[in-house]
Design an enzyme around this catalytic site. Structure first.
Site, PDB file in Angstrom:
ATOM      1  N   TYR A  56       0.833  -1.216   0.000  1.00 31.46           N
ATOM      2  CA  TYR A  56       0.000   0.000   0.000  1.00 31.46           C
ATOM      3  C   TYR A  56       0.869   1.270   0.000  1.00 31.46           C
ATOM      4  O   TYR A  56       1.677   1.456   0.910  1.00 31.46           O
ATOM      5  CB  TYR A  56      -0.904  -0.053   1.239  1.00 31.46           C
ATOM      6  CG  TYR A  56      -1.606   1.226   1.619  1.00 31.46           C
ATOM      7  CD1 TYR A  56      -2.394   1.919   0.697  1.00 31.46           C
ATOM      8  CD2 TYR A  56      -1.508   1.749   2.908  1.00 31.46           C
ATOM      9  CE1 TYR A  56      -3.043   3.091   1.069  1.00 31.46           C
ATOM     10  CE2 TYR A  56      -2.166   2.911   3.289  1.00 31.46           C
ATOM     11  CZ  TYR A  56      -2.927   3.584   2.357  1.00 31.46           C
ATOM     12  OH  TYR A  56      -3.568   4.740   2.727  1.00 31.46           O
TER      13      TYR A  56
ATOM     14  N   ASP B  43      -1.733  -6.175   9.163  1.00 31.87           N
ATOM     15  CA  ASP B  43      -2.795  -5.242   8.788  1.00 31.87           C
ATOM     16  C   ASP B  43      -3.880  -6.063   8.098  1.00 31.87           C
ATOM     17  O   ASP B  43      -3.681  -6.552   6.991  1.00 31.87           O
ATOM     18  CB  ASP B  43      -2.183  -4.182   7.864  1.00 31.87           C
ATOM     19  CG  ASP B  43      -3.181  -3.107   7.479  1.00 31.87           C
ATOM     20  OD1 ASP B  43      -4.389  -3.374   7.529  1.00 31.87           O
ATOM     21  OD2 ASP B  43      -2.738  -2.000   7.109  1.00 31.87           O
TER      22      ASP B  43
ATOM     23  N   ILE C 260      -7.128  -5.164   7.359  1.00 30.73           N
ATOM     24  CA  ILE C 260      -8.301  -4.303   7.129  1.00 30.73           C
ATOM     25  C   ILE C 260      -9.193  -4.780   5.978  1.00 30.73           C
ATOM     26  O   ILE C 260     -10.281  -4.257   5.799  1.00 30.73           O
ATOM     27  CB  ILE C 260      -7.913  -2.813   6.908  1.00 30.73           C
ATOM     28  CG1 ILE C 260      -7.125  -2.611   5.618  1.00 30.73           C
ATOM     29  CG2 ILE C 260      -7.164  -2.252   8.094  1.00 30.73           C
ATOM     30  CD1 ILE C 260      -6.976  -1.131   5.250  1.00 30.73           C
TER      31      ILE C 260
ATOM     32  N   LYS D 250     -12.875  -0.446   4.961  1.00 26.81           N
ATOM     33  CA  LYS D 250     -12.964  -1.277   3.765  1.00 26.81           C
ATOM     34  C   LYS D 250     -14.108  -2.281   3.877  1.00 26.81           C
ATOM     35  O   LYS D 250     -14.944  -2.383   2.992  1.00 26.81           O
ATOM     36  CB  LYS D 250     -11.642  -2.023   3.547  1.00 26.81           C
ATOM     37  CG  LYS D 250     -10.407  -1.129   3.580  1.00 26.81           C
ATOM     38  CD  LYS D 250     -10.471  -0.017   2.540  1.00 26.81           C
ATOM     39  CE  LYS D 250      -9.248   0.887   2.608  1.00 26.81           C
ATOM     40  NZ  LYS D 250      -9.332   1.998   1.656  1.00 26.81           N
TER      41      LYS D 250
END
Lengths: 443, 443
Positions: free
Chosen positions: A143, A228, A230, A270
């Site tokens: 990301y 992470d 998400i 998300k």
């Protein structure tokens, strides 16, 4: 007279990822008012199930109106600034996360630290786990926002774990060791590995084998794992999502030292599409991290009004069961639509099963196998074709020609328009031999 | 394996200010269920006008229900994460702040950076204006939370500007120069002065003379002024509140270099009592600071749901006019009540005209003129009398014996109980000569 952070512009906003977002802002597509504007396919936003949440809101005006049992709870909420968060909210969050993990792990609400989105969660963890100059290893591609979130204000450095298309960008023991050696050769102190599972931008879930490679490595070096997660509720095809917490549990490592080294980042931006509400969190077994991160959450608390609303939404288990099922169905359909449309114009995607995007192979459209050629292609797609997609280089991919294309923030009509544009572009603007050859094969 | 920030506990939570808050949490007063519990007078919370906001909410269910012109605006808001914030919100904020400043200054909404409360605003400014190890000068006594907000994660240092009771804690040129010299003698780089106007904990507004001393000093040294004005709408008696922005305007300094060095911090936590909603902001004329701080606001964005609600509340000018007038009337009455009750039991306050607290002189109750005696007295008041008030030492006051007592977070009944307890305490627990003498005079 200002700090270096301001003067050196180390925020990373000059990355093509951010530039693309800005370009879109200046000339956004609208099928009536601006049909030649830029179509935004560079934003991992989940707009597909907003109507479900809207219906819920319409039926629950007492919740939005801050009423409970006939009375107002406005005063109580307006004043509530305890950085431990609303207990009911953390309980609902823990249960929701357990559900997403197929009830194969048990989560303790007191191990949750609330943060204003995962942006804040990731930075907070860096402040807790590392000093300025220390390093986190991150598998590529990753990301683009991490450069800002992890490094900018903390001074932490990122050393990439180079993954490659040859094995579908899977993480290998060799790649991690290589990155670790590289950091050591630069005299940098490695404090941990950060993984994104499901991966952004790959749209793939990590295998048990990959997670175990990371656990073993971190156990060996005694460094942290930040996972992470998400996109954990966006998994629309098998294999299942496996949280690092589940992997620890399966290996009976919950009493070992590694349990204190594992920290999960989560948010509702998300999975529920609530990016504007800034609901993020850290889940950690490390008491010192929980304590310090909770204090740090003063710098980015979640509005109590929003804690209250979201607590009621995700606490409505019947609704959430329906939402989750329907949301995944819609994501799957949309993903298939993009993949098949791209395929029809001669563009392949990495096989994926999660996320709000595809990792798209446009290597055959490059004028040369360089990042310069990738940016040249990206520029054409952005400024001529008017599609904002994210070049792999902005995700620190080490092979030119890969792009992330988001599919859940646009309507089906917009997706169709974007693919028509891309088709037209390929028919008129690709001048190199490879491109011509491809066109002949496709037509 | 953790950072020094976590291990050294430099957060400052061991300060008596935070300890008092924690002690209250463990044994909170309730007139029915826990009448011998601790009464919280250490929290600068404005509960006096909550009913006005509640009435507004009851009449505006469309706003809370995220409806506009008959349709839902949920989707738009849920997805809104632009770090520039809702334009309507910034416009309403600028106009509200102009109103609070008596329309003597004009504010530009594009110079506002939204932050999750002033806690985040202050830290963000430190990240923008200073490097780790640099210094901000702050007049004493000051808000205990600054040690966390300004120093903890940024590495910035605070050098106090020593103010004294001899001139009612007013800021003098001499005191600033003394602090500057002290920082220099420690080889520290002074980057600015931070003022709180109206002052927390003094409850006083700064005079034109004081503000001008600071402007002149910062102009001379070319250092920043951060003006924390979060209590600006709590001024219940003359003299008026004068913002640093007004002072600049009055001196026609808006085109000078100092204009780029002035940064105002604001929030709605105190003036509107919305501390749980985390609405803070920075107002700056410095474009680079606005740009960098806006990017940093990603780490603590205000929930779009809350931006929308608050935008509508403060955008309702007729309501806000009424609210402001009524709120100030109530604060004034409550302030007078505390001052007169304290006077009746022989305790004086610094004359004040703003804020949610009094700065109380208990020097005559100390067993000796030391900070040890201050903490001894504070302990007695906290654990015997069961009142949580904040000792001056937690506010870095350099004279022992001063305490901050908050009056707007308790009911009138609780205020009465607290004063009865304090009276009883003085009659039974003060054993030193001064105390006895005082008791004889008062009775």
């Amino acid at each position: 007279m200002l700090s270096k952070k301001v003067l050196l512009d180390s925020h990373g906003e000059d990355s093509s990822y951010f530039v693309g977002l800005q370009m879109y802002q200046k000339n956004p597509y609208d099928h009536v008012h601006n049909p030649s504007g830029i179509i935004q396919m560079g934003l991992a936003e989940n707009q597909l199930s907003m109507d479900l949440l809207e219906s819920w809101l319409a039926k629950n005006s007492d919740v939005t109106g801050l009423k409970e049992n006939g009375g107002s709870i406005f005063k109580e909420l307006a004043l509530f600034q305890d950085y431990h968060g609303l207990p009911s909210f953390k309980k609902a969050l823990a249960e929701f996360m357990e559900e997403v993990r197929g009830r194969r792990v048990t989560l303790d609400p007191t191990k949750i630290v609330l943060t204003a989105g995962s942006t804040s969660a990731n930075e907070t963890l860096m402040f807790c786990l590392a000093e300025s100059g220390d390093v986190f290893l991150i598998p590529t591609p990753y990301y683009p926002g991490y450069d800002r979130d992890l490094k900018w204000r903390t001074g932490v450095e990122i050393v990439p774990i180079q993954c490659s298309s040859s094995n579908h960008f899977r993480i290998t023991k060799c790649a991690i060791e290589e990155a670790y050696k590289q950091a050591q050769s630069l005299n940098l102190n490695v404090k941990g590995v950060l993984i994104t599972n499901p991966s952004n931008p790959l749209g793939t879930t990590m295998t048990h084998e990959e997670i175990n490679i990371i656990i073993d490595f971190c156990l060996d070096k005694l460094i942290h794992i930040v996972s992470d997660e998400i996109f954990s509720a966006t998994v629309f095809s098998s294999p299942n999502f496996i949280s690092v917490l589940e992997a620890l549990h399966k290996r009976n490592l919950e009493d070992s030292i590694v349990n204190n080294l594992v920290h999960v980042v989560y948010s509702l931006s998300k999975d529920l599409g609530l990016s504007g509400f800034r609901v993020g969190m850290i889940y950690s077994n490390n008491e010192k991290v929980i304590s310090a991160a909770t204090k740090m959450s003063s710098f980015g608390l979640i509005s109590s009004q929003t804690q209250h609303l979201v607590s009621n939404i995700i606490g409505d288990k019947k609704f959430m069961k329906y939402y989750m099922k329907e949301n995944i169905k819609r994501l799957k359909k949309r993903h298939e639509m993009l993949v098949s449309k791209l395929k029809r114009i001669g563009i392949k995607c990495l096989k994926s099963n999660a996320g709000l995007f595809c990792w798209v192979d446009m290597r055959h459209l490059l004028s040369s196998k360089t990042f310069e050629a990738e940016i040249e292609l990206w520029n054409k797609i952005l400024f001529v074709t008017k599609l904002n997609i994210s070049p792999g280089s902005s995700c620190h991919c080490n092979e030119p020609g890969w792009f992330r294309i988001c599919f859940a923030n646009v309507s089906e009509d917009m997706l169709n328009v974007s693919m028509q544009r891309l088709k037209a572009f390929m028919e008129t603007s690709c001048h190199d031999d490879v491109c011509n050859a491809r066109r002949i094969r496709v037509s």
